[in-house]
Structures are given as C-alpha cells and as structure tokens.
Design an enzyme around this catalytic site. Structure first.
Site, PDB file in Angstrom:
ATOM      1  N   ASN A 200      -1.937   2.241   5.920  1.00 18.05           N
ATOM      2  CA  ASN A 200      -0.989   1.166   5.575  1.00 18.05           C
ATOM      3  C   ASN A 200      -0.735   0.365   6.843  1.00 18.05           C
ATOM      4  O   ASN A 200      -0.577   0.953   7.913  1.00 18.05           O
ATOM      5  CB  ASN A 200       0.355   1.742   5.113  1.00 18.05           C
ATOM      6  CG  ASN A 200       0.306   2.263   3.691  1.00 18.05           C
ATOM      7  OD1 ASN A 200      -0.738   2.232   3.062  1.00 18.05           O
ATOM      8  ND2 ASN A 200       1.422   2.750   3.207  1.00 18.05           N
ATOM      9  N   GLY A 201      -0.662  -0.945   6.722  1.00 15.53           N
ATOM     10  CA  GLY A 201      -0.402  -1.778   7.907  1.00 15.53           C
ATOM     11  C   GLY A 201      -1.572  -2.709   8.162  1.00 15.53           C
ATOM     12  O   GLY A 201      -2.436  -2.898   7.298  1.00 15.53           O
TER      13      GLY A 201
ATOM     14  N   TRP B  19      -2.936  -2.768  -1.430  1.00 15.40           N
ATOM     15  CA  TRP B  19      -2.492  -4.140  -1.731  1.00 15.40           C
ATOM     16  C   TRP B  19      -3.211  -5.011  -0.707  1.00 15.40           C
ATOM     17  O   TRP B  19      -2.947  -4.931   0.486  1.00 15.40           O
ATOM     18  CB  TRP B  19      -0.973  -4.217  -1.578  1.00 15.40           C
ATOM     19  CG  TRP B  19      -0.370  -5.532  -1.950  1.00 15.40           C
ATOM     20  CD1 TRP B  19      -0.203  -6.028  -3.210  1.00 15.40           C
ATOM     21  CD2 TRP B  19       0.194  -6.494  -1.054  1.00 15.40           C
ATOM     22  NE1 TRP B  19       0.420  -7.253  -3.143  1.00 15.40           N
ATOM     23  CE2 TRP B  19       0.681  -7.564  -1.843  1.00 15.40           C
ATOM     24  CE3 TRP B  19       0.340  -6.571   0.327  1.00 15.40           C
ATOM     25  CZ2 TRP B  19       1.290  -8.682  -1.286  1.00 15.40           C
ATOM     26  CZ3 TRP B  19       0.954  -7.696   0.877  1.00 15.40           C
ATOM     27  CH2 TRP B  19       1.419  -8.726   0.065  1.00 15.40           C
TER      28      TRP B  19
ATOM     29  N   GLU C  10       9.374 -14.617 -10.173  1.00 12.25           N
ATOM     30  CA  GLU C  10       8.690 -13.357  -9.897  1.00 12.25           C
ATOM     31  C   GLU C  10       8.168 -12.668 -11.154  1.00 12.25           C
ATOM     32  O   GLU C  10       7.059 -12.164 -11.168  1.00 12.25           O
ATOM     33  CB  GLU C  10       9.653 -12.371  -9.214  1.00 12.25           C
ATOM     34  CG  GLU C  10       9.941 -12.660  -7.787  1.00 12.25           C
ATOM     35  CD  GLU C  10      10.742 -11.524  -7.148  1.00 12.25           C
ATOM     36  OE1 GLU C  10      11.899 -11.311  -7.539  1.00 12.25           O
ATOM     37  OE2 GLU C  10      10.202 -10.845  -6.266  1.00 12.25           O
TER      38      GLU C  10
ATOM     39  N   LYS D 240      14.050 -14.813  -9.240  1.00 12.27           N
ATOM     40  CA  LYS D 240      13.805 -13.751 -10.210  1.00 12.27           C
ATOM     41  C   LYS D 240      12.938 -14.225 -11.362  1.00 12.27           C
ATOM     42  O   LYS D 240      12.003 -13.542 -11.766  1.00 12.27           O
ATOM     43  CB  LYS D 240      15.151 -13.244 -10.707  1.00 12.27           C
ATOM     44  CG  LYS D 240      15.174 -11.800 -10.986  1.00 12.27           C
ATOM     45  CD  LYS D 240      15.690 -10.931  -9.874  1.00 12.27           C
ATOM     46  CE  LYS D 240      14.887 -10.957  -8.597  1.00 12.27           C
ATOM     47  NZ  LYS D 240      15.515 -10.216  -7.534  1.00 12.27           N
TER      48      LYS D 240
ATOM     49  N   CYS E 216       0.821  -1.208   0.000  1.00 13.10           N
ATOM     50  CA  CYS E 216       0.000   0.000   0.000  1.00 13.10           C
ATOM     51  C   CYS E 216       0.853   1.255   0.000  1.00 13.10           C
ATOM     52  O   CYS E 216       1.970   1.272   0.492  1.00 13.10           O
ATOM     53  CB  CYS E 216      -0.874   0.020   1.247  1.00 13.10           C
ATOM     54  SG  CYS E 216      -1.823  -1.469   1.455  1.00 13.10           S
TER      55      CYS E 216
ATOM     56  N   LYS F 153       6.606  -4.127  -3.730  1.00 15.30           N
ATOM     57  CA  LYS F 153       8.012  -3.753  -3.638  1.00 15.30           C
ATOM     58  C   LYS F 153       8.496  -3.824  -2.198  1.00 15.30           C
ATOM     59  O   LYS F 153       9.588  -4.283  -1.923  1.00 15.30           O
ATOM     60  CB  LYS F 153       8.201  -2.338  -4.199  1.00 15.30           C
ATOM     61  CG  LYS F 153       9.628  -1.821  -4.141  1.00 15.30           C
ATOM     62  CD  LYS F 153      10.541  -2.643  -5.030  1.00 15.30           C
ATOM     63  CE  LYS F 153      11.999  -2.247  -4.909  1.00 15.30           C
ATOM     64  NZ  LYS F 153      12.884  -3.298  -5.441  1.00 15.30           N
TER      65      LYS F 153
ATOM     66  N   HIS G 155      19.699 -35.818  -4.518  1.00 18.69           N
ATOM     67  CA  HIS G 155      18.923 -36.319  -3.371  1.00 18.69           C
ATOM     68  C   HIS G 155      17.415 -36.147  -3.554  1.00 18.69           C
ATOM     69  O   HIS G 155      16.665 -36.263  -2.598  1.00 18.69           O
ATOM     70  CB  HIS G 155      19.377 -35.616  -2.088  1.00 18.69           C
ATOM     71  CG  HIS G 155      20.805 -35.892  -1.752  1.00 18.69           C
ATOM     72  ND1 HIS G 155      21.233 -37.103  -1.263  1.00 18.69           N
ATOM     73  CD2 HIS G 155      21.914 -35.114  -1.883  1.00 18.69           C
ATOM     74  CE1 HIS G 155      22.551 -37.059  -1.079  1.00 18.69           C
ATOM     75  NE2 HIS G 155      22.981 -35.865  -1.454  1.00 18.69           N
TER      76      HIS G 155
ATOM     77  N   ARG H  54       5.234   0.241  -6.038  1.00 16.58           N
ATOM     78  CA  ARG H  54       5.213  -0.549  -4.809  1.00 16.58           C
ATOM     79  C   ARG H  54       4.335  -1.793  -4.952  1.00 16.58           C
ATOM     80  O   ARG H  54       4.411  -2.698  -4.135  1.00 16.58           O
ATOM     81  CB  ARG H  54       4.672   0.311  -3.659  1.00 16.58           C
ATOM     82  CG  ARG H  54       5.590   1.458  -3.286  1.00 16.58           C
ATOM     83  CD  ARG H  54       4.879   2.452  -2.412  1.00 16.58           C
ATOM     84  NE  ARG H  54       4.559   1.931  -1.098  1.00 16.58           N
ATOM     85  CZ  ARG H  54       5.280   2.152  -0.007  1.00 16.58           C
ATOM     86  NH1 ARG H  54       6.349   2.889  -0.077  1.00 16.58           N
ATOM     87  NH2 ARG H  54       4.923   1.657   1.158  1.00 16.58           N
TER      88      ARG H  54
ATOM     89  N   GLU I 237      18.749 -17.041  -6.150  1.00 15.92           N
ATOM     90  CA  GLU I 237      18.344 -15.712  -6.615  1.00 15.92           C
ATOM     91  C   GLU I 237      17.829 -15.771  -8.063  1.00 15.92           C
ATOM     92  O   GLU I 237      16.816 -15.164  -8.405  1.00 15.92           O
ATOM     93  CB  GLU I 237      19.534 -14.750  -6.467  1.00 15.92           C
ATOM     94  CG  GLU I 237      19.439 -13.409  -7.193  1.00 15.92           C
ATOM     95  CD  GLU I 237      18.321 -12.502  -6.700  1.00 15.92           C
ATOM     96  OE1 GLU I 237      17.600 -12.857  -5.761  1.00 15.92           O
ATOM     97  OE2 GLU I 237      18.128 -11.427  -7.309  1.00 15.92           O
TER      98      GLU I 237
END
Ligand code: M6R
Length: 612
Positions: A99-100, A73, A492, A489, A2, A607, A508, A27, A485
């Site tokens: 926000n929160g 969000w 995402e 990526k 948010c 973000k 394994h 964001r 990483e």
C-alpha cells in the site's frame, strides 16, 4: 484504497486471507490477489473486479499456512490482472503486497533492468520485489529487506513472503498503516483492524520505519534507525465483529445514517457533564496535556479533506462565533505545498475519520515542522493522525464502512461544538450562553431521530428527482458547508453532477445554469440569514428553476417558492447543520439507490485515501 492481509500460523491461510479481503472491500478497490507459500513454491492468484471474482479461481482447501493478500486501487498502471498485487521477483521466490506509492520507482526500475531484471507489470510496487531479490543475492533475506526499504522513497505498507523461509512473513511500514493481530499460534497482519477483529482483539501497531519478522510462534519488530528490537505494546481493541456488519440495513450507508444519533451521543458522552455543575465548559480529556499551550493560541488552522473539510468549515463558524478565535480552513492537500505563516501561536487542527488520509497527515507533519501545536479530531483509534498530533479528541462514532462519510460527519460536528465551547469559556463566552448551547446539543440526537422516522418523505422525493442530472446546492452561513456536503454526497453515490455554493454567490455566476431542467436544493432553516436565502430562492424561481428546500418545521410560507419541502425540527442556528446534514445524506442515499447504484462502494472512490 488498497488493503493488505497477511497470515502466518497453524491454520490454512487461504480462508483467513479471503475473509480478510472481503472485510477490506469497503475501502474501495479494483482488483485483488493472493500468494501462498506451498512447500518450496509460491502460488499466486489475481483477478480484476471484486474479491468474489478472485474467489472463483481458488480452492479454499489449498495447502499453505503462510500467505499474503491484497485489494488494489490503481495508482500506477491500469486496473488489470498483471498490475494486481501480489508482485513477484524474477525467480518467483519473493512475493509482496504494497500500500502506498514508491516515488523513486522509475530510477530503481532502470537500474534493475540494467542488471537483467524482467518486469511484468506497470506498477511501482514490482520494483520492491526485484530490489530485494537483487540485494538478497549476497545477503540474508532480513538484511536484504532492511536494505531495500531504506532505498525506497515514498510511502509503503509492505507484507512479504519468500519460499526460502516458508514459515515467515515480513512486513515494513512507512506512511501507510499496518497492524499486527496477535492470535494463539498465529498472527494476522492487516492495513486495518476490520480484517483482524474476528480472529483476535489483540493488536500491535507498527510505526513508520519499523520492520517485522513474524513466525507462527513469535514476532520481532525492529526499528529503522539502528535495527534494534522494539519492545512493542499489545493493545486490546474494543471493536466487535457485529459493529462492522450491516445489522439488517440494505447498505452500510443507511445503517450509518441511522447511527448518527448514537454517534452524537457517543461524542458527547462524559464531555458535557460539567454544564450542570461548575464552569459550564466541556471536558475534553484528550487536550489536557496541551491545556497551557492551547490557552496561548491566537489562531486556528483547520486542515482536512472531503466531508471532514466541510465539518471543518462549520467548525470555523463555531470557533469564531463562540470562541472568538480567528480560524481558517484549508484543504489539507493545499496546505503543505504553499508558503504558510503558521507559528507556535497557531494550532493546526486535523479532522479525519480514518486518521490515515495522506494529505491530512502530511499537513500535520508540515505544521509540526513549523512549530505549531497540532491537534486531531479523529474517529479511528490508534490511527496515524491520532498518534502523530500533539493532542486530540476522538469522535467515538464507531467504524464507518460506507465509502460516503455520514455518521463521522455528525460526530466531527459534535466534537467541534464541544471544542468551541471549551475554548469559548476560556475566552469570552458566558456561562449562560454556553449552557444553552450544551443543553440544546444534548437534544440533537432525538431531533435526528425525528428526521429518521420521517425518512419515507425523503425517499419519495428522491424518487421524484432521481432522474435529474444536475443540481445546485445552496446555503448561507451555517448552511453553506451543508450545501457543499449535500452536493458532494449526491455526486459520490449517485454520479449526478451537483455543485455546492454559498447561496449569496449564486447570482455571481451559477445562476446562468438555472432553467426548468436544472433544480436547486436550498438548505434554508429559519435562522439569521433566512431572508437573504429567500432572495436567492426568488431568483431561482424567477428563472423557472425547480426548488427542493430544507426548512424548519412550521415554515409553511416557504411553499410559495419551493416546489418541495423537507422539514427539520427547530434548533439553534449553530446546531442546525446536524439536522440538515441528515436530510441531505438521506436524500443522496435514496437518489443513489433509486438510480440502482451500489452506494457503499461507489466507483473510483476509496474509503481511506492514503496517497497524496
Ligand atoms: O478519513 P478522512 O475523514 O480523512 O477522509 C477524508 C475524505 O477522503 C472523505 O471525507 C471523502 O470525501 C468521503 N468519501 C466523503 O464522503
């Protein structure tokens, strides 16, 4: 995540608010909304989807010099118009954005419903509007606001307007960032600086527990303990408007990948000078105040999330190899909720691009409580983690707008190398070893540039593999975090299933997945574990799996096993992650764009994740 913008001043509020929302789009969000005070009324608009959808409903010439705006969000309640902020009270006299997360909203809602309040959304936020309304029946608005936030449990950044005081904007902060831009005859409140910098560079940071009362001519910030007015410092921030734009690149992500050399240079700037003079150690001014405590630590625990966590994994290898310092890396979200054995001989190092990630912030708070020395490697100057840790090192990568973190990763790695050298020199690392690493470190930006110059080869390969729906990313030792990483990526931004694994672990279990339709991406520079990595490659080949490999330039032999090879320049083993990460980032970027996705704003992602 948010985003909040609020305006109070002499100009029309709506254009400022809409512009602010657009600047916060990076964001990540699913809906947006705006409220304006117009004479004795509050007018509100909401829309699902992009800010452009909201804009269609607005007339920018609309009157009103005070207003609030929000990108949401979803956490409580689906992304929908009724759940989009701002939320209002029953009387439509109070409007607020938040926000929160309000953790006690269910209890509060029950109480308020009993008192006759009618709710029109599924959000936790709406209770705040009704709670203020309830208390304001008997008290002034400021008193009611103060009292209401004291009742709230959880986290909030709140911006509130009321038609009873049409020239004012109220704010409160606990656990969710809010800053106040100080302009001429105007103030802009926002959850991050990008919504403010085109109006003013003068910033006031609100602290947890504080409440602000803002008019076009002045602002008062009161602390939460005794309601005393705080004497707040106005900071000048050094962030240009241009820095947050794309500068000719089709996406922020590509721009930011191209900024990796600069990000590394900035992280090193003024911090490696001494290598040519005395001591052969890095100079980390941000740690000066805790120098003595740092000398006594016996253990490092790194806490972080996502890409920052993978930087932390690389940090573990660096700190153990060069500083002989036992280091653990833990997902920040796990750290707080289990019994851990940290004490005052442990340093807890939080790594975060945004400096606002709730999981990481809470891990820092927990570590502090246990008496650990808390350190930060943070990119966003003045962010909560930067302020709450005992000491820290800024990355200086500049604002990262693309939701997928790229240049921040390189700068985090740079700072970790410097930290390992500094701690290493205090322990067993020799001057010549340290100097050799530092010298090579200074060459890394150029080597990244060489990769960027060759990006078309990566683009071509990405095109070839763009339709693959599964990947195994594999690497050993320093290349293991890069495998993780790389897999993160591509997940995402391409919505492709990818798993990162230690190459030695493949046999394994994951090996069962391999067939001609399931490719593997090997991170295989010529390092101390190269031969072992090759065994893994043999195993994939034997099962007809396709292989893309990152290899050191000059390694032609690898073509006997790999179907396609992407080369990186030669470097020290410990510094190869900078180079392989750039390749993995570019590969993911091109697969994502080839598949036609908006890589800067991947679905469902934010973000800065400011909820736990
Ligand atoms: O701001 P932070 O570095 O604390 O963020 C941590 C993660 O949320 C972040 O790295 C996330 O995984 C990115 N989307 C990775 O590209």
């Amino acid at each position: 995540m948010c985003g909040i913008v609020g305006y109070v001043g002499k100009r029309k509020a709506l254009p400022v608010l809409v512009d602010g929302l657009k600047r916060l789009e990076y964001r990540g969000y699913d809906s947006a909304g705006i409220s304006l005070v117009q004479k004795s009324e509050i007018k509100t608009w909401r829309a699902v989807g992009r800010v452009s959808e909201l804009e269609k409903k607005l007339d920018l010439a609309e009157a009103g010099n005070v207003g609030i705006a929000h990108t949401r969000w979803a956490t409580h309640g689906a992304p929908s118009e009724k759940n989009a902020h701002p939320h209002l009270d029953c009387g439509k006299n109070i409007s607020l954005v938040h926000n929160g997360i309000i953790e006690n909203y269910t209890e509060l809602k029950k109480i308020l419903i009993k008192k006759g309040h009618k709710f029109s959304s599924d959000t936790d936020t709406e209770v705040v509007a009704h709670l203020i309304e309830e208390i304001a029946k008997k008290k002034s608005f400021l008193m009611a606001f103060r009292e209401a936030v004291k009742i709230l449990e959880g986290t909030y950044g709140l911006a509130v307007i009321t038609n009873k005081e049409p020239e004012k904007l109220y704010c409160a902060r606990k656990g969710s960032p809010l800053i106040l831009g100080v302009g001429r005859d105007e103030f802009i409140v926002a959850s991050d600086a990008s919504a403010i910098i085109n109006h003013t560079k003068k910033i006031v940071y609100m602290e947890d527990g504080e409440i602000a009362e803002i008019t076009p001519d002045s602002f008062n910030i009161f602390n939460g303990k005794n309601n005393h007015k705080e004497d707040k410092k106005i900071f000048e921030i050094n962030l240009s408007d241009e820095q947050v734009k794309k500068q000719g690149f089709p996406h922020f992500m590509l721009k930011e990948i191209h900024q990796q050399p600069e990000a590394v240079r900035n992280a090193l700037l003024g911090r490696v000078e001494k290598f040519t003079k005395d001591g052969g150690t890095s100079v980390l001014g941000g740690l000066r105040d805790v120098e003595n405590r740092l000398k006594k630590i016996r253990r490092m625990v790194i806490v972080a999330c996502g890409t920052s966590y993978y930087a932390g994994l690389t940090g573990k290898y660096l700190l153990e190899e060069f500083a002989d310092l036992p280091t653990e890396v833990e997902s920040a979200s796990e750290f707080r909720y289990r019994k851990n054995t940290i004490d005052r001989h442990t340093a807890v190092l939080a790594i975060s691009q945004s400096g606002e990630t709730a999981d990481t912030l809470e891990a820092v708070r927990e570590a502090k409580l246990k008496g650990a020395l808390t350190l930060g490697i943070v990119n966003t100057v003045g962010s909560t983690i930067a302020r709450e840790t005992d000491a820290g090192i800024y990355c200086h990568a500049g604002p990262e707008i693309g939701v997928a973190s790229t240049k921040a990763f390189s700068s985090q790695l740079s700072v970790l190398v410097l930290l390992a050298l500094m701690l290493g020199r205090e322990r067993k690392l020799s001057f010549s070893e340290s100097k050799a690493i530092a010298k090579e470190m200074e060459k890394i930006p150029e080597k990244i540039e060489q990769i960027l110059e060759n990006k078309n080869a990566i683009k071509k390969l990405a095109k070839k593999y763009a339709r693959c729906t599964d990947w195994l990313y594999l690497g050993r030792k320093y290349s293991f975090p890069i495998a993780l990483e790389g897999a993160l990526k591509i997940k995402e931004i391409s919505y492709v299933h990818a798993e990162g694994y230690a190459a030695g672990e493949m046999k394994h279990g994951p090996i069962a997945l391999i067939d001609e339709k399931f490719p593997s991406f090997f991170v295989a520079p010529s390092d101390s574990v190269y031969e072992k990595t090759m065994s893994g490659m043999q195993e994939v080949k034997a099962r007809k799996g396709k292989i893309v490999a990152i290899a050191t330039v000059g390694n032609k032999k690898i073509k006997e096993l790999a179907d396609d090879v992407l080369h990186i320049p030669e470097s020290l083993e410990a510094l190869s992650p900078f180079l392989s990460a750039t390749v993995a980032h570019l590969f993911a970027y091109y697969v994502g764009t080839e598949r036609g996705y908006d890589v800067d704003r991947p679905r469902n992602l934010a973000k800065s994740v400011t909820v736990e």
